[in-house]
Write an enzyme that holds these catalytic residues in place. Sequence first.
Site, PDB file in Angstrom:
ATOM      1  N   SER A 133     -10.175  -0.883   6.627  1.00  0.00           N
ATOM      2  CA  SER A 133      -9.510  -0.674   5.333  1.00  0.00           C
ATOM      3  C   SER A 133      -8.738  -1.879   4.804  1.00  0.00           C
ATOM      4  CB  SER A 133      -8.559   0.521   5.420  1.00  0.00           C
ATOM      5  OG  SER A 133      -9.283   1.720   5.384  1.00  0.00           O
ATOM      6  N   LYS A 191       0.848  -1.196   0.000  1.00  0.00           N
ATOM      7  CA  LYS A 191       0.000   0.000   0.000  1.00  0.00           C
ATOM      8  C   LYS A 191       0.883   1.246   0.000  1.00  0.00           C
ATOM      9  CE  LYS A 191      -3.994   1.838   2.631  1.00  0.00           C
ATOM     10  NZ  LYS A 191      -4.883   1.565   3.778  1.00  0.00           N
ATOM     11  N   SER A 197      -9.838   1.410   2.412  1.00  0.00           N
ATOM     12  CA  SER A 197      -8.931   2.219   1.630  1.00  0.00           C
ATOM     13  C   SER A 197      -7.801   1.431   0.968  1.00  0.00           C
ATOM     14  CB  SER A 197      -8.301   3.295   2.522  1.00  0.00           C
ATOM     15  OG  SER A 197      -7.455   2.701   3.495  1.00  0.00           O
TER      16      SER A 197
END
Lengths: 106, 501
Positions: free
Chosen positions: B190, B91, B166
């Site tokens: 997330s 990420k 996310s």
Amino acid sequence: MTQPQQATETSPALPLSDVARIARLARLKLTENELAIYANQLGKILEFMTVLREVDTTGIEPMISAVPCENVFRDDLIVESLPRKLALANAPKTDGKSFLVPNILG
Amino acid sequence: MTLEAGGSLKTGSGTGTSSLGSLFKALNSGTTTSRQIVESCLNAIDKRDGSIGAFLHIDRERALQAAEASDLRRSTGEVRGPLDGLPISIKDAICEAGQPATCASRILKGYVSPYSATVIDRLNAAGAIPLGRVNLDEFAMGSSSENSAYQLTHNPWDLTRTPGGSSSGSAASVAARMVPGSLGSDTGGSIRQPASLCGVVGLKPTYGRVSRYGLVAFASSLEQIGPFSLDVFGAAALLQTIAGHDPHDSTCVNTPTEDYLQTLDTPLTDLRIGVPKEYFGEGLDPEVQKIVEEALAVYASRGAKLIPVELPHSKYSVATYYIIAPSEASSNLARFDGIHYGYRSPNFADLESLYAASRGEGFGSEVKRRIMLGTYALSAGYADKYYVKALQIRRLIRQDFDAAFQQCDVIAGPVTPTPAFKLGELADDPLAMYLSDIYTIAANLAGIPAISIPAGWTASGLPVGLQLQGPVFTESRLLRAARMLEIDRPWIDRLPPVAGG
């Protein structure tokens, strides 16, 4: 889940003067259009938050963290830190030694 | 180790990758090499990422060099562990020295990390290969990828739908078989929400289990870095690699980690599964409910007891979270000032207007909305009414879990109220988007671990996850329970259309 009622279309907008004050506190320059949008959206969101008022929290200790908050000590040793060149590498403006900012004292 | 990781092996054919478990076995048996695996991933990315949009940046040369180094180690018998030679996407909020870390924000365009997060150091030490920086909602604020300043990520099962967020790129890159595993972060769901919407495994560890050093901070008291994987084995191996004390993060606890792989294939006996009635009420899509109940029936058929439990403060968790998380964000994001790193606006007259213009122009609308909300909740005259009140209710939410775990070993339920929604469907209604986090955010408020595992697919072919939550530091229990479902109802061979399914 029994969800709290969503805010309705008629939710009160936050006064624009409040939104402008919050933006100033947050150091965010917002356009007139953004101020108006946030006034509406924050009004709705804050109205939704009022559901928390129905919970009696008398005497409940606020929970700031999920782990016990204890001081963590370490030996006072000199260890390697980020080299200056790397620390400055992402800065928009430097003189190679320091971060440069506009004049603070006129 | 005696491990029966599922999944067929499809390497070297350009059709993409298989699970971490099967790749681990293939490397051990010499039927493939790390170089072949990395090449296969790069081919899959070239073929599919144009339609998925998971990757923001890929350093091919570095990945191939790391693969060759791993193959060399293997040839001399110096394998460093189950992830040696296996590629993992990262990420774009987790710093890797020398690589970009934009947090999918315009304000960090061009930023290059001067140091690596502890989890990256640990992946590298274990021989794993960070392969690519993947998309997210800006600063991990969002549930759909739509808040990325750079690109949309599409759900591999239906390109018109969100992969969740996310950690959108983490889930989509694994689901589309472009990489076998990923690291994401979970502040309010997330990791688990995109894992559920993409049909992969996603684990949020106990708060304090994994170091947050080098994770760009959004809400420090809530977030944890955790793994995505096609298989439960991979999630366990990744957690094994990244968990444990780190002097660089004072909230990372000094409690010994378990051996998550050792016990993985041993089913839990007499498992007591708590089923909260609050998770099965109004707002839950009937098809999601049916799939979750079918998964619970699998456990019951394996001897687990389903026990009704109550989490009476659940209905306050969204409001509580959306006071605490933005409050912490408003403080954490004060560091983006146009001075030390990141975007500096040319439109300023003095220092204060430099701050305000850089932030106003550099941050996207959701980030600004949350900074405003947090600033309001912390401002003079409102802090007691909002912030302190929310912290008190946070304790009541934790106490609900403590009481429920007196009666059960894990708590099961849905991850999300609905399958993946259409991109654009909730984009203009922040409150509706917040409400989609209803089942995941309590675990962050309470600090407990939780996992999302594929439980089934809707009639239209969208994946649906089952969430298992446990008391603090019971990651081993959650992984074993997840493995029970994986053994009974393997999901790995079901491929999304984009990967040939």
